[in-house]
Design a protein around this motif. Structure first.
Motif, PDB file in Angstrom:
ATOM      1  N   ASP A 199       0.930  -1.191  -0.139  1.00 12.52           N
ATOM      2  CA  ASP A 199      -0.229  -0.150  -0.224  1.00 12.52           C
ATOM      3  C   ASP A 199       0.965   1.199   0.096  1.00 12.52           C
ATOM      4  N   VAL A 200       1.858   1.169   0.981  1.00 11.48           N
ATOM      5  CA  VAL A 200       3.023   2.382   0.809  1.00 11.48           C
ATOM      6  C   VAL A 200       3.607   2.503  -0.670  1.00 11.48           C
ATOM      7  N   MET A 201       3.880   1.578  -1.171  1.00 11.64           N
ATOM      8  CA  MET A 201       4.541   1.541  -2.471  1.00 11.64           C
ATOM      9  C   MET A 201       3.795   2.150  -3.376  1.00 11.64           C
ATOM     10  N   SER A 213       6.157 -11.054  -8.784  1.00 13.74           N
ATOM     11  CA  SER A 213       6.876 -12.490  -8.893  1.00 13.74           C
ATOM     12  C   SER A 213       7.407 -12.378  -7.334  1.00 13.74           C
ATOM     13  N   ALA A 214       7.396 -13.876  -7.004  1.00 18.95           N
ATOM     14  CA  ALA A 214       7.574 -14.096  -5.562  1.00 18.95           C
ATOM     15  C   ALA A 214       8.172 -15.350  -5.273  1.00 18.95           C
ATOM     16  N   VAL A 235       7.422  -6.444  -6.944  1.00 21.35           N
ATOM     17  CA  VAL A 235       6.342  -5.831  -7.841  1.00 21.35           C
ATOM     18  C   VAL A 235       6.879  -4.798  -8.850  1.00 21.35           C
ATOM     19  N   ARG A 236       6.221  -4.808 -10.058  1.00 20.94           N
ATOM     20  CA  ARG A 236       6.805  -3.765 -11.130  1.00 20.94           C
ATOM     21  C   ARG A 236       5.737  -2.994 -11.400  1.00 20.94           C
ATOM     22  N   VAL A 242       9.980  -0.204  -9.328  1.00 15.23           N
ATOM     23  CA  VAL A 242       9.944  -1.533  -8.696  1.00 15.23           C
ATOM     24  C   VAL A 242      10.085  -1.683  -7.274  1.00 15.23           C
ATOM     25  N   GLY A 243       9.542  -2.728  -6.642  1.00 18.46           N
ATOM     26  CA  GLY A 243       9.618  -2.850  -5.218  1.00 18.46           C
ATOM     27  C   GLY A 243       9.597  -4.141  -4.862  1.00 18.46           C
TER      28      GLY A 243
END
Length: 370
Positions: A199-201, A213-214, A235-236, A242-243
């Motif tokens: 949510d912050v990202m 991806s994970a 996450v892209r 990216v994060g």
């Protein structure tokens, strides 16, 4: 401050006009206790019941809060108290049914994150809240945290794309490890905690997430073989940002680097600096910060930095109970001033969608397009 009727949240409609809002608090663990203290402190609320399956926790909290009525059964408590507000602070696998019952009883809702276990369930609850014309607030505690608000604001000055690096690993034992194992009956650490940081990202980038991806690892025989107690997601975003977020729970987890909150952009970087936070299982330490450190990337003709790093003190930030008080002030404001919570709820669904996509990626070994 909380009892001051000059507070802006009381300007639109006085408490004399509205009357106190009757609150039923469901769940008397760490979060339920903090939120109950907030309701007890705020003039706009009156606790009419505490619900917990464990007699010890609800009676302890009742004694602290001047003898608030206690219940072991949620259905019975709803019927007996007919609350204006239901505060749900139980394990995530109960959220959908408990929120649905509260909304159908025509109550406003505060619910700890995540809103539900699936995107479909979350969307159903959002639609029901709108249909019932009831306010629903999801417990995204970092949204009311002044340091995190400043962190997000500073990240937005760094240019694009952003590189966002965050984690929260918890070396847990005893009661904390028991709680983590209960949570992992329904969700992994990167889902349960990840909704906050994703949510912050999203707030930092203000861009659409496009893929997740994970990876994950099963590190304990005490956890179901289909569940993993360590995970990392990547996450892209559409703007090139990216994060990554990393979370692990259990007695085997390392405390070498359990609290990383760092954002990099073309113009520099900003970090929440570490401090002597004690053990990683300390809940109070999860929202506590040392300071903010802002680094500028600009170089002069000789190739040297033109500005020194800036250190912004966060010494006066609220403690955990103080943050929960801010969340309940937000709920009270939304109710008495009829605030539109559409964006808040859409963001809650969006962050859930991202972390559940990460969970799918762990299980399939494939990148998930959003």
């Amino acid at each position: 401050m909380a009892k001051n009727e000059d507070n802006p949240i009381f300007k639109a409609k006085s408490l004399e006009t509205m009357g106190k809002l009757k609150v039923l608090v469901v769940g008397c663990g760490n979060m339920g206790t903090s939120h109950a203290r907030a309701y007890h402190q705020l003039e706009g609320f009156e606790i009419v019941g505490l619900v917990s399956r464990g007699a010890k926790s609800r009676e302890r909290l009742s004694k602290e809060l001047d003898g608030a009525p206690t219940f072991s059964d949620y259905n019975e408590a709803l019927r007996a108290t007919q609350p204006d507000v239901v505060s749900i602070n139980t394990y995530p696998d109960t959220h959908f049914n408990y929120v649905k019952m509260a909304l159908e009883a025509n109550a406003h809702v505060f619910v700890e994150k995540p809103l539900a276990l699936t995107v479909a369930e979350a969307e159903t609850l959002v639609a029901l809240a709108q249909q019932q014309n009831r306010k629903m607030v999801v417990g995204y505690i970092l949204r009311v945290h002044p340091t995190w608000a400043k962190f997000t604001e500073m990240a937005q000055t760094l240019g694009k794309p952003l590189v966002m690096r965050m984690n929260l690993n918890q070396q847990s034992s005893g009661e904390q490890w028991y709680t983590h194992k209960q949570l992992m009956k329904s969700m992994s650490p990167i889902v349960d905690c990840g909704v906050h940081y994703v949510d912050v990202m999203c707030s930092m980038t203000r861009s659409k997430p496009i893929s997740v991806s994970a990876i994950g690892a099963h590190l304990s025989d005490e956890v179901d073989t289909e569940m993993y107690n360590y995970g990392q997601l990547q996450v892209r975003f559409e703007d090139g940002s990216v994060g990554w977020y990393e979370a692990g729970w259990g007695p085997m987890m390392s405390e070498t680097a359990f609290f990383i909150k760092d954002v990099i952009g073309p113009k520099g970087c900003v970090s929440i600096s570490d401090l002597d936070k004690g053990a990683s299982e300390d809940i109070e330490g999860h929202t506590k910060t040392g300071s903010l450190k802002l680094h500028h990337s600009e170089l002069n003709a000789e190739g040297n930095f033109t500005k020194k790093d800036e250190i912004i003190s966060t010494a006066d930030e609220p403690d955990h109970d103080g943050l929960c008080l801010l969340e309940q002030e937000y709920l009270l404001d939304a109710i008495i001033n009829d605030r539109d919570l559409t964006d808040h709820l859409n963001d809650a669904v969006n962050s859930l969608k991202i972390v559940l996509a990460a969970d799918e990626s762990v299980k399939t070994g494939k990148t998930v397009m959003l």
